[in-house]
Write a protein that holds these residues in place. Structure first.
Motif, PDB file in Angstrom:
ATOM      1  N   THR A  94       0.842  -1.200   0.000  1.00  0.00           N
ATOM      2  CA  THR A  94       0.000   0.000   0.000  1.00  0.00           C
ATOM      3  C   THR A  94       0.876   1.248   0.000  1.00  0.00           C
ATOM      4  OG1 THR A  94      -0.105   0.239   2.404  1.00  0.00           O
ATOM      5  CG2 THR A  94      -1.800  -1.131   1.374  1.00  0.00           C
ATOM      6  N   ILE A  95       0.244   2.347  -0.315  1.00  0.00           N
ATOM      7  CA  ILE A  95       0.848   3.659  -0.135  1.00  0.00           C
ATOM      8  C   ILE A  95      -0.042   4.371   0.872  1.00  0.00           C
ATOM      9  CG2 ILE A  95       1.465   5.858  -1.202  1.00  0.00           C
ATOM     10  CD1 ILE A  95       1.842   4.346  -3.855  1.00  0.00           C
ATOM     11  N   GLN A  96       0.520   4.729   2.019  1.00  0.00           N
ATOM     12  CA  GLN A  96      -0.217   5.405   3.078  1.00  0.00           C
ATOM     13  C   GLN A  96      -0.061   6.912   2.881  1.00  0.00           C
ATOM     14  OE1 GLN A  96      -1.749   3.475   5.693  1.00  0.00           O
ATOM     15  NE2 GLN A  96      -1.222   1.774   4.359  1.00  0.00           N
ATOM     16  N   ILE A  97      -1.172   7.627   2.871  1.00  0.00           N
ATOM     17  CA  ILE A  97      -1.145   9.070   2.623  1.00  0.00           C
ATOM     18  C   ILE A  97      -1.912   9.803   3.713  1.00  0.00           C
ATOM     19  CG2 ILE A  97      -1.916  10.907   1.061  1.00  0.00           C
ATOM     20  CD1 ILE A  97      -1.441   8.987  -1.253  1.00  0.00           C
ATOM     21  N   GLY A  98      -1.279  10.813   4.265  1.00  0.00           N
ATOM     22  CA  GLY A  98      -1.944  11.757   5.154  1.00  0.00           C
ATOM     23  C   GLY A  98      -2.174  13.020   4.352  1.00  0.00           C
ATOM     24  N   ALA A  99      -3.411  13.493   4.300  1.00  0.00           N
ATOM     25  CA  ALA A  99      -3.738  14.660   3.480  1.00  0.00           C
ATOM     26  C   ALA A  99      -4.653  15.609   4.238  1.00  0.00           C
ATOM     27  CB  ALA A  99      -4.420  14.212   2.185  1.00  0.00           C
ATOM     28  N   MET A 100      -4.532  16.893   3.913  1.00  0.00           N
ATOM     29  CA  MET A 100      -5.425  17.887   4.505  1.00  0.00           C
ATOM     30  C   MET A 100      -6.457  18.286   3.458  1.00  0.00           C
ATOM     31  SD  MET A 100      -3.222  21.345   4.718  1.00  0.00           S
ATOM     32  CE  MET A 100      -2.618  22.160   3.268  1.00  0.00           C
ATOM     33  N   PHE A 101      -7.681  18.515   3.927  1.00  0.00           N
ATOM     34  CA  PHE A 101      -8.727  18.973   3.031  1.00  0.00           C
ATOM     35  C   PHE A 101      -8.441  20.399   2.588  1.00  0.00           C
ATOM     36  CE2 PHE A 101     -11.485  16.001   5.662  1.00  0.00           C
ATOM     37  CZ  PHE A 101     -11.509  15.010   4.696  1.00  0.00           C
ATOM     38  N   THR A 102      -8.637  20.680   1.304  1.00  0.00           N
ATOM     39  CA  THR A 102      -8.495  22.049   0.807  1.00  0.00           C
ATOM     40  C   THR A 102      -9.832  22.638   0.384  1.00  0.00           C
ATOM     41  OG1 THR A 102      -7.897  21.215  -1.396  1.00  0.00           O
ATOM     42  CG2 THR A 102      -6.091  21.784   0.101  1.00  0.00           C
ATOM     43  N   ASP A 103     -10.808  21.772   0.061  1.00  0.00           N
ATOM     44  CA  ASP A 103     -12.140  22.264  -0.295  1.00  0.00           C
ATOM     45  C   ASP A 103     -13.147  21.143  -0.136  1.00  0.00           C
ATOM     46  OD1 ASP A 103     -13.997  24.195  -1.144  1.00  0.00           O
ATOM     47  OD2 ASP A 103     -13.888  23.476  -3.214  1.00  0.00           O
ATOM     48  N   MET A 104     -14.301  21.512   0.432  1.00  0.00           N
ATOM     49  CA  MET A 104     -15.398  20.567   0.631  1.00  0.00           C
ATOM     50  C   MET A 104     -16.664  21.398   0.761  1.00  0.00           C
ATOM     51  SD  MET A 104     -15.965  17.967   3.852  1.00  0.00           S
ATOM     52  CE  MET A 104     -14.720  16.796   3.377  1.00  0.00           C
ATOM     53  N   SER A 105     -17.784  20.867   0.303  1.00  0.00           N
ATOM     54  CA  SER A 105     -19.030  21.628   0.416  1.00  0.00           C
ATOM     55  C   SER A 105     -19.362  21.852   1.893  1.00  0.00           C
ATOM     56  CB  SER A 105     -20.182  20.905  -0.276  1.00  0.00           C
ATOM     57  OG  SER A 105     -20.646  19.833   0.516  1.00  0.00           O
ATOM     58  N   GLU A 106     -20.045  22.936   2.166  1.00  0.00           N
ATOM     59  CA  GLU A 106     -20.376  23.282   3.548  1.00  0.00           C
ATOM     60  C   GLU A 106     -21.290  22.230   4.181  1.00  0.00           C
ATOM     61  OE1 GLU A 106     -19.913  25.010   7.015  1.00  0.00           O
ATOM     62  OE2 GLU A 106     -18.829  25.604   5.216  1.00  0.00           O
ATOM     63  N   SER A 107     -22.229  21.685   3.417  1.00  0.00           N
ATOM     64  CA  SER A 107     -23.136  20.675   3.985  1.00  0.00           C
ATOM     65  C   SER A 107     -22.364  19.396   4.338  1.00  0.00           C
ATOM     66  CB  SER A 107     -24.290  20.373   3.027  1.00  0.00           C
ATOM     67  OG  SER A 107     -23.828  19.719   1.874  1.00  0.00           O
ATOM     68  N   GLN A 108     -21.393  19.025   3.520  1.00  0.00           N
ATOM     69  CA  GLN A 108     -20.597  17.843   3.839  1.00  0.00           C
ATOM     70  C   GLN A 108     -19.693  18.108   5.043  1.00  0.00           C
ATOM     71  OE1 GLN A 108     -18.680  16.375   0.276  1.00  0.00           O
ATOM     72  NE2 GLN A 108     -20.585  15.481  -0.438  1.00  0.00           N
ATOM     73  N   ARG A 109     -19.158  19.312   5.136  1.00  0.00           N
ATOM     74  CA  ARG A 109     -18.323  19.661   6.297  1.00  0.00           C
ATOM     75  C   ARG A 109     -19.144  19.580   7.588  1.00  0.00           C
ATOM     76  NH1 ARG A 109     -13.512  21.315   6.952  1.00  0.00           N
ATOM     77  NH2 ARG A 109     -13.174  21.932   4.811  1.00  0.00           N
ATOM     78  N   ARG A 110     -20.375  20.081   7.555  1.00  0.00           N
ATOM     79  CA  ARG A 110     -21.243  20.011   8.746  1.00  0.00           C
ATOM     80  C   ARG A 110     -21.534  18.552   9.108  1.00  0.00           C
ATOM     81  NH1 ARG A 110     -23.802  24.484   6.343  1.00  0.00           N
ATOM     82  NH2 ARG A 110     -25.407  23.118   5.499  1.00  0.00           N
ATOM     83  N   SER A 111     -21.778  17.720   8.101  1.00  0.00           N
ATOM     84  CA  SER A 111     -22.037  16.306   8.347  1.00  0.00           C
ATOM     85  C   SER A 111     -20.805  15.629   8.967  1.00  0.00           C
ATOM     86  CB  SER A 111     -22.425  15.620   7.036  1.00  0.00           C
ATOM     87  OG  SER A 111     -22.676  14.261   7.240  1.00  0.00           O
ATOM     88  N   LEU A 112     -19.608  15.964   8.465  1.00  0.00           N
ATOM     89  CA  LEU A 112     -18.372  15.402   9.046  1.00  0.00           C
ATOM     90  C   LEU A 112     -18.180  15.886  10.485  1.00  0.00           C
ATOM     91  CD1 LEU A 112     -15.596  15.303   6.320  1.00  0.00           C
ATOM     92  CD2 LEU A 112     -16.838  13.420   7.346  1.00  0.00           C
ATOM     93  N   GLU A 113     -18.575  17.116  10.774  1.00  0.00           N
ATOM     94  CA  GLU A 113     -18.498  17.612  12.163  1.00  0.00           C
ATOM     95  C   GLU A 113     -19.267  16.703  13.100  1.00  0.00           C
ATOM     96  OE1 GLU A 113     -19.858  21.656  12.361  1.00  0.00           O
ATOM     97  OE2 GLU A 113     -18.045  22.437  11.416  1.00  0.00           O
ATOM     98  N   ASP A 114     -20.479  16.323  12.677  1.00  0.00           N
ATOM     99  CA  ASP A 114     -21.305  15.437  13.496  1.00  0.00           C
ATOM    100  C   ASP A 114     -20.647  14.076  13.663  1.00  0.00           C
ATOM    101  OD1 ASP A 114     -23.181  17.474  13.685  1.00  0.00           O
ATOM    102  OD2 ASP A 114     -24.461  16.653  12.083  1.00  0.00           O
ATOM    103  N   ILE A 115     -20.095  13.546  12.577  1.00  0.00           N
ATOM    104  CA  ILE A 115     -19.440  12.232  12.624  1.00  0.00           C
ATOM    105  C   ILE A 115     -18.208  12.268  13.524  1.00  0.00           C
ATOM    106  CG2 ILE A 115     -18.128  10.568  11.248  1.00  0.00           C
ATOM    107  CD1 ILE A 115     -20.150  11.281   8.951  1.00  0.00           C
ATOM    108  N   CYS A 116     -17.392  13.297  13.377  1.00  0.00           N
ATOM    109  CA  CYS A 116     -16.167  13.401  14.185  1.00  0.00           C
ATOM    110  C   CYS A 116     -16.481  13.676  15.649  1.00  0.00           C
ATOM    111  CB  CYS A 116     -15.248  14.494  13.624  1.00  0.00           C
ATOM    112  SG  CYS A 116     -14.505  14.038  12.042  1.00  0.00           S
ATOM    113  N   ALA A 117     -17.580  14.364  15.924  1.00  0.00           N
ATOM    114  CA  ALA A 117     -17.960  14.666  17.302  1.00  0.00           C
ATOM    115  C   ALA A 117     -18.383  13.407  18.045  1.00  0.00           C
ATOM    116  CB  ALA A 117     -19.079  15.696  17.333  1.00  0.00           C
ATOM    117  N   SER A 118     -18.785  12.386  17.309  1.00  0.00           N
ATOM    118  CA  SER A 118     -19.222  11.148  17.960  1.00  0.00           C
ATOM    119  C   SER A 118     -18.038  10.223  18.247  1.00  0.00           C
ATOM    120  CB  SER A 118     -20.254  10.424  17.091  1.00  0.00           C
ATOM    121  OG  SER A 118     -19.645   9.934  15.899  1.00  0.00           O
ATOM    122  N   ALA A 119     -16.806  10.757  18.116  1.00  0.00           N
ATOM    123  CA  ALA A 119     -15.600   9.937  18.334  1.00  0.00           C
ATOM    124  C   ALA A 119     -15.471   9.513  19.775  1.00  0.00           C
ATOM    125  CB  ALA A 119     -14.355  10.727  17.927  1.00  0.00           C
TER     126      ALA A 119
END
Length: 119
Positions: A94-119
């Motif tokens: 495999t090739i393991q990659i760490g990447a930072m987001f540079t652009d994402m729709s606001e609705s998807q970002r809000r959805s990821l906030e909810d997912i990450c908050a449930s960590a």
């Protein structure tokens, strides 16, 4: 991270296993690979490329631009984002990659906030 070291990331990471397709632009070419998202945060993600062009092994992929599309198992929502690679480790299969987001729709970002908050 070594035992006893504090996590210095801005955003908390959530461990996940989500199938993905990642495109990377390197050496004037665009490569498309099957991948697995291993963990994510609001700032970025770690993916493992497992079905990729052999030329990727020969290229320096650090600071490459890319795009990723992934979906959580059992979910119908598809997430899409552009990103920039930060860390790249080439392992045997495999090739393991760490990447930072540079652009994402606001609705998807809000959805990821909810997912990450449930960590």
């Amino acid at each position: 991270m070594h035992p006893g070291q504090a996590d210095r990331r801005k955003s908390i990471r959530k461990e996940v296993l989500a199938p993905a397709v990642m495109q990377i632009e390197a050496d004037g070419r665009r490569f498309t690979s099957q991948a697995i998202v291993k963990n994510l945060s609001l700032g970025g993600l770690q993916v493992a490329l497992y079905d990729y062009d052999d030329d990727l092994r020969k290229l320096d992929l650090t600071n490459s631009h890319g795009a990723i599309c992934f979906r959580f198992s059992g979910g119908s929502r598809e997430y899409r984002a552009t990103c920039q690679t930060i860390r790249v480790e080439k392992w045997n299969y495999t090739i393991q990659i760490g990447a930072m987001f540079t652009d994402m729709s606001e609705s998807q970002r809000r959805s990821l906030e909810d997912i990450c908050a449930s960590a």
